[in-house]
Design a protein around this motif. Sequence first.
Motif, PDB file in Angstrom:
ATOM      1  N   PHE A  79       2.346   3.523   1.970  1.00  0.00           N
ATOM      2  CA  PHE A  79       1.779   4.059   3.205  1.00  0.00           C
ATOM      3  C   PHE A  79       0.268   3.923   3.143  1.00  0.00           C
ATOM      4  O   PHE A  79      -0.361   4.264   2.139  1.00  0.00           O
ATOM      5  N   GLY A  80      -0.308   3.384   4.196  1.00  0.00           N
ATOM      6  CA  GLY A  80      -1.736   3.084   4.216  1.00  0.00           C
ATOM      7  C   GLY A  80      -2.576   4.344   4.269  1.00  0.00           C
ATOM      8  O   GLY A  80      -2.069   5.472   4.357  1.00  0.00           O
ATOM      9  N   THR A  81      -3.882   4.149   4.228  1.00  0.00           N
ATOM     10  CA  THR A  81      -4.779   5.297   4.259  1.00  0.00           C
ATOM     11  C   THR A  81      -4.675   6.039   5.587  1.00  0.00           C
ATOM     12  O   THR A  81      -5.086   7.182   5.690  1.00  0.00           O
TER      13      THR A  81
ATOM     14  N   ARG B 286      -6.742  -6.212  -5.758  1.00  0.00           N
ATOM     15  CA  ARG B 286      -7.989  -6.098  -5.004  1.00  0.00           C
ATOM     16  C   ARG B 286      -8.218  -7.258  -4.046  1.00  0.00           C
ATOM     17  O   ARG B 286      -9.229  -7.269  -3.329  1.00  0.00           O
TER      18      ARG B 286
ATOM     19  N   PRO C  28       6.380   8.061  -2.252  1.00  0.00           N
ATOM     20  CA  PRO C  28       6.402   6.612  -2.035  1.00  0.00           C
ATOM     21  C   PRO C  28       5.634   5.844  -3.108  1.00  0.00           C
ATOM     22  O   PRO C  28       4.764   6.379  -3.774  1.00  0.00           O
ATOM     23  N   ARG C  29       5.981   4.563  -3.216  1.00  0.00           N
ATOM     24  CA  ARG C  29       5.259   3.677  -4.132  1.00  0.00           C
ATOM     25  C   ARG C  29       3.791   3.567  -3.715  1.00  0.00           C
ATOM     26  O   ARG C  29       3.464   3.682  -2.528  1.00  0.00           O
ATOM     27  N   ILE C  30       2.938   3.310  -4.679  1.00  0.00           N
ATOM     28  CA  ILE C  30       1.528   3.080  -4.380  1.00  0.00           C
ATOM     29  C   ILE C  30       1.436   1.960  -3.352  1.00  0.00           C
ATOM     30  O   ILE C  30       2.014   0.889  -3.533  1.00  0.00           O
ATOM     31  N   GLY C  31       0.720   2.242  -2.289  1.00  0.00           N
ATOM     32  CA  GLY C  31       0.499   1.204  -1.297  1.00  0.00           C
ATOM     33  C   GLY C  31       1.524   1.174  -0.182  1.00  0.00           C
ATOM     34  O   GLY C  31       1.360   0.443   0.786  1.00  0.00           O
TER      35      GLY C  31
ATOM     36  N   ILE D  28      -8.694  -6.305  -0.415  1.00  0.00           N
ATOM     37  CA  ILE D  28      -9.827  -5.394  -0.225  1.00  0.00           C
ATOM     38  C   ILE D  28     -11.140  -6.158  -0.324  1.00  0.00           C
ATOM     39  O   ILE D  28     -12.066  -5.950   0.460  1.00  0.00           O
TER      40      ILE D  28
ATOM     41  N   THR E 280      -3.833  -0.403   1.326  1.00  0.00           N
ATOM     42  CA  THR E 280      -4.972   0.448   1.088  1.00  0.00           C
ATOM     43  C   THR E 280      -5.965   0.427   2.224  1.00  0.00           C
ATOM     44  O   THR E 280      -6.904   1.195   2.242  1.00  0.00           O
TER      45      THR E 280
ATOM     46  N   HIS F 112      -9.550   3.046   0.321  1.00  0.00           N
ATOM     47  CA  HIS F 112      -9.263   2.425  -0.971  1.00  0.00           C
ATOM     48  C   HIS F 112      -8.533   3.329  -1.940  1.00  0.00           C
ATOM     49  O   HIS F 112      -8.261   2.931  -3.059  1.00  0.00           O
ATOM     50  N   ALA F 113      -8.230   4.513  -1.547  1.00  0.00           N
ATOM     51  CA  ALA F 113      -7.464   5.366  -2.461  1.00  0.00           C
ATOM     52  C   ALA F 113      -5.978   5.154  -2.213  1.00  0.00           C
ATOM     53  O   ALA F 113      -5.510   5.281  -1.095  1.00  0.00           O
ATOM     54  N   PRO F 114      -5.246   4.797  -3.234  1.00  0.00           N
ATOM     55  CA  PRO F 114      -3.803   4.655  -3.050  1.00  0.00           C
ATOM     56  C   PRO F 114      -3.212   5.962  -2.534  1.00  0.00           C
ATOM     57  O   PRO F 114      -3.563   7.043  -2.991  1.00  0.00           O
ATOM     58  N   THR F 115      -2.328   5.827  -1.610  1.00  0.00           N
ATOM     59  CA  THR F 115      -1.727   7.001  -0.993  1.00  0.00           C
ATOM     60  C   THR F 115      -0.308   7.160  -1.497  1.00  0.00           C
ATOM     61  O   THR F 115       0.409   6.194  -1.613  1.00  0.00           O
ATOM     62  N   GLN F 116       0.072   8.356  -1.795  1.00  0.00           N
ATOM     63  CA  GLN F 116       1.453   8.560  -2.237  1.00  0.00           C
ATOM     64  C   GLN F 116       2.043   9.725  -1.489  1.00  0.00           C
ATOM     65  O   GLN F 116       2.409  10.728  -2.079  1.00  0.00           O
TER      66      GLN F 116
END
Lengths: 117, 117, 117, 482, 482, 482
Positions: free
Chosen positions: F210-212, C12, F205-208, C15, D451, D472-476
């Motif tokens: 690719f961005g939002t 975090r 992909p791994r968490i994080g 953020i 994020t 803020h939502a992790p993207t996959q």
Amino acid sequence: MVKVEAVVIRERIEIVIDAVEEATGHVGVTVIEAVGHGRQRGLTHEYRGRVFESRFLPKAMLIFLVKDEIADGVVAAIRDSARSGHVSGDGLVWTSPVGTVIHNRTGSKLEEVEPGV
Amino acid sequence: MVKVEAVVIRERIEIVIDAVEEATGHVGVTVIEAVGHGRQRGLTHEYRGRVFESRFLPKAMLIFLVKDEIADGVVAAIRDSARSGHVSGDGLVWTSPVGTVIHNRTGSKLEEVEPGV
Amino acid sequence: MVKVEAVVIRERIEIVIDAVEEATGHVGVTVIEAVGHGRQRGLTHEYRGRVFESRFLPKAMLIFLVKDEIADGVVAAIRDSARSGHVSGDGLVWTSPVGTVIHNRTGSKLEEVEPGV
Amino acid sequence: MSSLVGADVTNGNLLIAASTIWVVITAVLVMFMQAGFAFLEAGLTRMKNAGHIAGKNVLIFAIASLVYWMVGFGIAFGDGNLFVGTAGFFPSVDALTSVGKAPFDWFSEIPGAAGYLFEVVFAGVSLAIVWGSMAERAKLYVYVVFGVIFTLIYSVTSHWIWSPHGWLFKGSLTGGVGMQDFAGSTVVHYQGALAALAGALLLGPRIGKFGTDGRANPIPGHNIPYAVLGTIILWFGWFGFNPGSTLSVDFGGFGYFAYVATTTNIAAAAGGIGGFFTAWIVLKKPDISMMLNGVLAALVAITAASGFVAPWAAVVIGLVSGFIAVVGVIWVESIGIDDPIGAVSVHGMSGIWGTLACGLFAVPQLASNLATGQGGLVYTGSFKQLWVQFLGIAVVGAWTFTTSFVVLWVMKKLWGIRVHEEDEILGLDVSEHGMWGYPEFYIPVPGGYGTGTHSHMLSGAGGGGGASHAAHAPTQEPTIEG
Amino acid sequence: MSSLVGADVTNGNLLIAASTIWVVITAVLVMFMQAGFAFLEAGLTRMKNAGHIAGKNVLIFAIASLVYWMVGFGIAFGDGNLFVGTAGFFPSVDALTSVGKAPFDWFSEIPGAAGYLFEVVFAGVSLAIVWGSMAERAKLYVYVVFGVIFTLIYSVTSHWIWSPHGWLFKGSLTGGVGMQDFAGSTVVHYQGALAALAGALLLGPRIGKFGTDGRANPIPGHNIPYAVLGTIILWFGWFGFNPGSTLSVDFGGFGYFAYVATTTNIAAAAGGIGGFFTAWIVLKKPDISMMLNGVLAALVAITAASGFVAPWAAVVIGLVSGFIAVVGVIWVESIGIDDPIGAVSVHGMSGIWGTLACGLFAVPQLASNLATGQGGLVYTGSFKQLWVQFLGIAVVGAWTFTTSFVVLWVMKKLWGIRVHEEDEILGLDVSEHGMWGYPEFYIPVPGGYGTGTHSHMLSGAGGGGGASHAAHAPTQEPTIEG
Amino acid sequence: MSSLVGADVTNGNLLIAASTIWVVITAVLVMFMQAGFAFLEAGLTRMKNAGHIAGKNVLIFAIASLVYWMVGFGIAFGDGNLFVGTAGFFPSVDALTSVGKAPFDWFSEIPGAAGYLFEVVFAGVSLAIVWGSMAERAKLYVYVVFGVIFTLIYSVTSHWIWSPHGWLFKGSLTGGVGMQDFAGSTVVHYQGALAALAGALLLGPRIGKFGTDGRANPIPGHNIPYAVLGTIILWFGWFGFNPGSTLSVDFGGFGYFAYVATTTNIAAAAGGIGGFFTAWIVLKKPDISMMLNGVLAALVAITAASGFVAPWAAVVIGLVSGFIAVVGVIWVESIGIDDPIGAVSVHGMSGIWGTLACGLFAVPQLASNLATGQGGLVYTGSFKQLWVQFLGIAVVGAWTFTTSFVVLWVMKKLWGIRVHEEDEILGLDVSEHGMWGYPEFYIPVPGGYGTGTHSHMLSGAGGGGGASHAAHAPTQEPTIEG
Ligand SMILES: Nc1ncnc2c1ncn2[C@@H]1O[C@H](COP(=O)(O)OP(=O)(O)O)[C@@H](O)[C@H]1O
Ligand SMILES: Nc1ncnc2c1ncn2[C@@H]1O[C@H](COP(=O)(O)OP(=O)(O)O)[C@@H](O)[C@H]1O
Ligand SMILES: Nc1ncnc2c1ncn2[C@@H]1O[C@H](COP(=O)(O)OP(=O)(O)O)[C@@H](O)[C@H]1O
């Protein structure tokens, strides 16, 4: 007593501690590695095709618990010795109030512990 | 609430935290690696022909945010349990005033968060 | 000025810093790696036949020195952005009083240093 | 099986096969020494330069490999005159696959390719040595440009000493008594150290190395286990370096290379012991890095001597080298030279010692078996071989130091060879390559950027075109949901 | 080419050449196992001891190399009586370059030097094992003194089992049926573990290993990737260890060593699988260090058996070893012994298992090809070979444990073998060697001393005599300004 | 000596001995590449996964070793039909010790065991490649299950291209012109990359990563020196990979393997230079990891071509590979695939490039010496060989990608192949294995538990039964007080 905290560039750690001792005779400091972000621009990084800026630069945090009467001297000594002459990133120094400071080994108040104990 | 901070030798971290809980029931601590310099002599080093003294020894900084009424008990518990019986280097413990302490997950004041939440 | 300190989960960090800037315009933070122990259960470890619980989980400590008038906004921004939505471990945010905060490079009080200096 | 054995399975061809196995395998061991140098050097320097210092070994070996194929091998081992090879540039398939044919007829029991391979890894080692003394402050381009030039300087010298046409090999000035440098104490190590010294002098010491009062400060490296790994890899690789220098399975006698391996091992061991106890006595502490330097100094010294000396002499050579390493490092520093890895003492002084040691300890019978020079002082009472060795050192010293110094001096004048002060303080990983060697020590959460909306992204080659998501939502994405 | 082939290129000489290549290369692979032990052990212990633990492998290999040249090789393989070799001390050029001649006539297809080289690296491995159980608390001098003595103890045992004169080799007490220990499950691994056990008992556990209630605590190592690297290096080196033990290219048949390499690989793989699943089932977590221990335990066990057993038996040996490694580590700890690396179970128990496994699984045909012992229980129904194996284990156990224990006990009484409590807490890197293994974790800015007036400098061998400069100004002197 | 030389020391047997030495040693070098992959991959991923990522290489090599002994080797090289080997499963002592006999008669100068050893390490490399793209998010069981299955898929393909019975080897569809894949650009590298791609697509992909907004984020690895070490180990191992693929000392001519080693080295060097300068120009920074990828991409490409091309072509192949590595990594990311190590571009795209390069640059004379295919476009003007190469790539692509994708898809549907989100955030070391890869970075004092009453100990297999002691007193029991 007063808590004097400072964020400085790592190369200045020794110089700042020496300056405090020289100016006020104070010995006693706790040093913590930190990274910081401020007015100073961060670093442009490149990693496997991505170019990005990390805002963080290596710094150190110094904590001095000092007697009330030398607090101003300690702050001044830090402020002056932390200055690197570079364009930015020299950090901050500030004071905070503290309650009793206890010296664990003797159980006494710190200000009552003789230097040579 | 009160902030109790302590600098102790690293081998004492667990013992100090246990002692605080035992004495006051307090749970909740943040631990930071530090190096420190005080009355205790530093270490004599040798590296490729240079003999020198590093003033720094490994320590840990512990931060406890505790209710006002147990602050003295926490300080006492730390003071006593931090004592290693060695000749030097057992560090300090002190208190500082804090404003409201907020518990991020619930958004409430920390003292209002039930232990089991 | 006021010192706002927060313990948050490491993911975090960015953020929270973004949220503070967005909400209050404040820039300037020092980040320290920490491990913490609170209401959140630690981790069950296994090492060469021993099963044990380490109470410590990786956290970061953030230190912001902010103007008095935005302190509440900073605390609120941290509190909200630090919340991960997971069941536990989101940490704390609290304020402490500080004396004068000096900007090492200019030697002035921090609140008097213009952002662009 | 026997019915399958073709008529070409002659003893001559089997000799080629065995010799080629031997030379290729030992070449490969020497190639691996690059990992040894990478970790020795990275371990003995600071964390902020670790990626740069380890990585540069890949870069310089790549450079040496290409330059040596293009011209270096021809200069060194192609047929030519007393001073330089004049054939064998850009060797073709034919030159590399034939055995004992011009322009590489010197390699009589292995194909030209095996010769190239074995010799190029030696050039790579010599080049690796150079940078030890220049660590933590040289500009990146210097590695590229000086890497090319040093490979050429090196090739010329190796022609003198190792090519059958070379003047030191032939002993042109010494009544036909050739110089003894079995595997390159002079050719490889001393030469590398000469360029290293030139570089250290022209660069000047690292910021902070010498105090405001001029006294030296310690700048501890960041990882002693790395230095240990590097040293063991180097010791391992040296079993290619020295024994492989027989260039066949029968030079000195069938299986003689095993003897070379044994003197090598004994000397290295004695060097470790020598360094360990010298440090314990002189410095009061058995400094691990000094013990490692002792091992390496001994390996450097025995390199020239490994084929020529008796086991007892290997012990002596090693012990003395261990001593040289320790006091050499201290002395070099005391005269104001900043040599982070100790290349000048380990490869330079000990290289000289090993070269001279041949003149002292060479066993007459072994010298005659190897048809190189003659017995040393303690056996023959004659200073002849010692003089030849000394001459070689003097001439190579003059040639390699001068050329290296001049080239680096010109580069310094034209473009500068040292990074800016703030880059040096920040470290070369991030300033030269854009990324820390250990990113997580400086960037609290690598990949913690994922994020947001990339306000920190300055640009990116390519980008991925996914749609926008809730903050803020992790993207996959994209995940194939099959 | 053919015209160049001298008359000495006979089949006999080609056999020597090929065998010497094989033995030297495999010796070199085994030598590299020192890096494996260094990183396995450093990885599984704490950061504050990392430099010391990695570095001591260089030290002990140096010691073993010299002692073994001086007397160990003669004791082990020189001609002599049933119990000890009495010739071949301080071997000369001649003894090392000749093939199949006294005092090293046992090595009939390789020069004595190749024999020395191959055998010394085995002594080095056995010695490396010793320290695993003594890690993080033994005094530095113990490595030096016990290193010398253990090399001698080891040499005696290896004479019994591997010299053609040795009583266990000849089967003097067992009607001429010799002990089967192809590459040293007993000679190398079990012996090392016996000394390790003696050391662990005499040292006592590390501070904090057993709680105030006597129960064991975990003391996690500091670097699992190091332990992985160490294990892969060891696996790699074991391809020298076992297959090289043919000591020629034709022992067991031309190219038979490839078969030995195959059983080695299959067993190691089965050991990894065995350790992995044993840990997953017994401990609920597939502990990586346990999987690595499984691989190593299997390699230890197959060491005795690799030349004698069928592939299916290699799988069985490996799986059982993986199981032994995991439960052995737990059991050793449960009886109050602190063995940081697991040497007692991995090298000791699994060494016993592998030695006995020959008596169970040896293929009669292979035993006869190798002219060592006879077929095992499952093929022959006879307990004979199993009994021979058991006898060997019992005798070696008594000899090596007793001598090691007595020597270490005397050292403990005379000088102490354990560091002071505060040194152990501080770590051996800084207390024994004066410098952290990872300085930057403890000294905020290494080299951050360079700007002051050295109030921290206690002394310095040499110092640099530059003039004084303005305070706080970084100094870069001397730079040649050419 | 000569009197000792048995009648079996024939030239045929010496040829077997020499070939077996060569093949076993090169196999061992290739085996060591597992350490290279372990450190390359661990270095380029995050600290919280380091133990897991390094350790999995030991696991998968163990799996491959057993499966390949059981059935893989028979499928690949046992006698059989055009598509699959149907003999040689669970090979016995006989099958492994005899030379040039059914079912492994293809290996005419080495024992079956040497064949197994050399081929199993190749299977292990192909399997290691798979996980690069799946790093930091796949469940542990996937390594086990897919490891077994991929080994089988791999074995089938290698039968097609490398077995003398295989349809691509024979050129069944191409008029008898066989596919050129000297050491496996297609068989080993491209195949591994195809499965890697299937895995990356199915995992997401791994968490994080690719961005939002869908743009890619950098996720720096944690240790560039590790990546350097890994790369040098791989380069080192590749000297086994390509030159060892002669499978004897006389394929292509006696000592021809030295030539193969030379093209390999030259291409690798050119790849490093290519990657270095491409990164410097395209990305403005000479990214070390990109230079390393350039070296590896070049090694991948020259793998197919190393026996067939001239040195100049090796330079071209390498330079282009260095370029491919850099732009390939960027491009793969830009289409939304998260490939942490770059396996798809380094092993996939560059594997294709190398395979096609044979069709362009194969020297007719070398192709005829090796009796595989014919000369390439630039020499012959004919597209024939290029077409054969293309066909091979297309067919292998279809087969390996489809089977891998289907298997992983089924696993995903049945059991899931990706760890839970919180486990991925926490890291696989602690979530899958119960312990951090670098414990001291997360547990302030490992073993700091030893002084209390174990309130933190949840359970323990075994425990030690010592008596209770005064609180806070370090316990050192049992110490034998002798
Ligand atoms: N408001 C703040 N709160 C906490 N730390 C700060 C603040 N401002 C600066 N710092 C710390 O001081 C360091 C240097 O500050 P910076 O603004 O970059 O200095 P300068 O103005 O000299 O460039 C930062 O990296 C950060 O660690
Ligand atoms: N005045 C001080 N301000 C900040 N930290 C201090 C101070 N005095 C001591 N410390 C911290 O406490 C540690 C132990 O202090 P020291 O004086 O060495 O203890 P002792 O008196 O028991 O020897 C130091 O290493 C340092 O980290
Ligand atoms: N009383 C406290 N004093 C100091 N730090 C605390 C305290 N309580 C919590 N923390 C810090 O905050 C982190 C998260 O707290 P925790 O109680 O686990 O949060 P949650 O209630 O959301 O589960 C802890 O790991 C610790 O670092």
